[in-house]
Design an enzyme around this catalytic site. Sequence first.
Site, mmCIF file in Angstrom:
data_model
loop_
_atom_site.group_PDB
_atom_site.id
_atom_site.type_symbol
_atom_site.label_atom_id
_atom_site.label_comp_id
_atom_site.label_asym_id
_atom_site.label_seq_id
_atom_site.Cartn_x
_atom_site.Cartn_y
_atom_site.Cartn_z
ATOM 1 N N ASP A 1 41.626 -67.623 -41.589
ATOM 2 C CA ASP A 1 41.634 -68.186 -40.150
ATOM 3 C C ASP A 1 42.941 -67.555 -39.422
ATOM 4 O O ASP A 1 43.350 -68.308 -38.821
ATOM 5 C CB ASP A 1 41.741 -69.617 -40.432
ATOM 6 C CG ASP A 1 40.370 -70.026 -41.000
ATOM 7 O OD1 ASP A 1 40.544 -71.225 -41.680
ATOM 8 O OD2 ASP A 1 39.283 -69.519 -40.990
ATOM 9 N N ASN B 1 24.494 -72.194 -35.775
ATOM 10 C CA ASN B 1 25.342 -71.283 -35.067
ATOM 11 C C ASN B 1 24.363 -70.034 -34.824
ATOM 12 O O ASN B 1 24.473 -69.441 -33.634
ATOM 13 C CB ASN B 1 26.578 -70.748 -35.624
ATOM 14 C CG ASN B 1 27.772 -71.805 -35.244
ATOM 15 O OD1 ASN B 1 28.162 -72.008 -34.150
ATOM 16 N ND2 ASN B 1 28.085 -72.891 -36.290
ATOM 17 N N GLU C 1 31.128 -75.128 -30.647
ATOM 18 C CA GLU C 1 30.621 -74.021 -31.516
ATOM 19 C C GLU C 1 29.572 -73.202 -30.782
ATOM 20 O O GLU C 1 29.628 -71.694 -30.551
ATOM 21 C CB GLU C 1 30.372 -74.228 -32.927
ATOM 22 C CG GLU C 1 31.697 -74.868 -33.575
ATOM 23 C CD GLU C 1 31.036 -75.294 -35.006
ATOM 24 O OE1 GLU C 1 30.211 -74.319 -35.539
ATOM 25 O OE2 GLU C 1 31.511 -76.056 -35.643
ATOM 26 N N HIS D 1 35.351 -70.978 -36.404
ATOM 27 C CA HIS D 1 36.120 -72.159 -37.166
ATOM 28 C C HIS D 1 35.870 -73.486 -36.530
ATOM 29 O O HIS D 1 36.396 -73.362 -35.136
ATOM 30 C CB HIS D 1 37.517 -71.615 -37.640
ATOM 31 C CG HIS D 1 38.106 -72.833 -38.529
ATOM 32 N ND1 HIS D 1 37.959 -72.736 -39.596
ATOM 33 C CD2 HIS D 1 39.080 -73.695 -38.028
ATOM 34 C CE1 HIS D 1 38.541 -73.978 -40.294
ATOM 35 N NE2 HIS D 1 39.480 -74.456 -39.072
ATOM 36 N N ILE E 1 35.827 -62.976 -47.567
ATOM 37 C CA ILE E 1 35.387 -61.474 -47.027
ATOM 38 C C ILE E 1 36.178 -60.322 -47.859
ATOM 39 O O ILE E 1 37.438 -60.487 -47.818
ATOM 40 C CB ILE E 1 35.664 -61.193 -45.587
ATOM 41 C CG1 ILE E 1 34.670 -62.364 -44.769
ATOM 42 C CG2 ILE E 1 35.028 -59.708 -45.204
ATOM 43 C CD1 ILE E 1 33.221 -62.323 -45.169
ATOM 44 N N ASN F 1 34.658 -64.748 -36.569
ATOM 45 C CA ASN F 1 34.419 -65.739 -37.300
ATOM 46 C C ASN F 1 34.512 -67.220 -36.289
ATOM 47 O O ASN F 1 35.225 -67.140 -35.389
ATOM 48 C CB ASN F 1 35.407 -66.087 -38.576
ATOM 49 C CG ASN F 1 35.045 -67.156 -39.245
ATOM 50 O OD1 ASN F 1 34.226 -67.575 -39.607
ATOM 51 N ND2 ASN F 1 36.207 -68.242 -39.411
HETATM 52 C C1 GRF Z 1 29.564 -75.983 -39.856
HETATM 53 O O1 GRF Z 1 30.423 -76.939 -40.417
HETATM 54 C C2 GRF Z 1 30.118 -75.385 -38.473
HETATM 55 O O2 GRF Z 1 31.157 -76.293 -38.251
HETATM 56 C C3 GRF Z 1 30.994 -74.383 -39.294
HETATM 57 O O3 GRF Z 1 29.953 -73.891 -40.241
HETATM 58 C C4 GRF Z 1 29.150 -74.922 -40.726
HETATM 59 C C5 GRF Z 1 27.742 -74.498 -40.772
HETATM 60 O O4 GRF Z 1 27.318 -74.373 -39.597
HETATM 61 N N1 GRF Z 1 31.116 -73.216 -38.543
HETATM 62 P P1 GRF Z 1 25.678 -73.605 -39.198
HETATM 63 O O5 GRF Z 1 24.853 -74.883 -39.003
HETATM 64 O O6 GRF Z 1 25.263 -73.079 -40.762
HETATM 65 O O7 GRF Z 1 25.919 -72.717 -38.288
#
Ligand code: GRF
Length: 217
Positions: free
Chosen positions: A151, A14, A181, A110, A94, A108
């Site tokens: 969440d 991400n 995402e 999710h 947090i 965030n």
């Molecule tokens: C993944 O499971 C994603 O779905 C969630 O956090 C985990 C790690 O994501 N948001 P990333 O590759 O470290 O961004």
Amino acid sequence: MKKIAVCVSGGGTNLQAILNRIADGTIGGVKVSLVVSNNKKAYALERAKQAGIPAVCVSRREYGSREEFEAALVGAIDQAEVDFVVLAGFLVIIPEEMIRRYRNRILNIHPSLIPSFCGTGYYGLKVHEAVLARGAKVTGATVHIVDEGTDTGPIILQKAVEVHQDDTPEVLQRRVMEEAEWKILPEAIHLFANDQLEIRDGRVYQTEEKAEKEAIC
Ligand code: GRF
């Protein structure tokens, strides 16, 4: 130019999506000033290094108490003097002090369509395992504002993803990341950084400017 800190714990895909969208101009008006990880082995730290972004690891095991760890975490973010904070796969609860200090300024991602498959115990692969166990036909991802709950903050953006009947949790996780995402988190950051979001009565509205643009094209 708004400055953000991105908090990570794992692979950082991400984070990479955010960096890629900034580099190609899809996201404007924002700069990643700091990457914070609670896991010194997180590949996300390597991604930050490759992008020349300052990164810090604040690991719970290096502090005598949770209070000291939380103070170090908030202190690292405060020192960067950012406009808002993005949690991108950050597996740390947090601190309430940080939520108060950055009220409505922590985003965030999710990996489900909140309010489904979220809350305590729903993170990472566990989310997708629950989606498959329930037999859901559609899942997706949600970007929301972080509040004192898990969440539970106001929803900014969501994107649905089809569940295939032969999916494994790993295959589904990858599809949710690729199709949802990595798209809605950069988009939410762009909207937030360009003041195109309003929070009213616990709900998030995109300003007319954004809605008009969509109507025209
Ligand atoms: C993944 O499971 C994603 O779905 C969630 O956090 C985990 C790690 O994501 N948001 P990333 O590759 O470290 O961004």
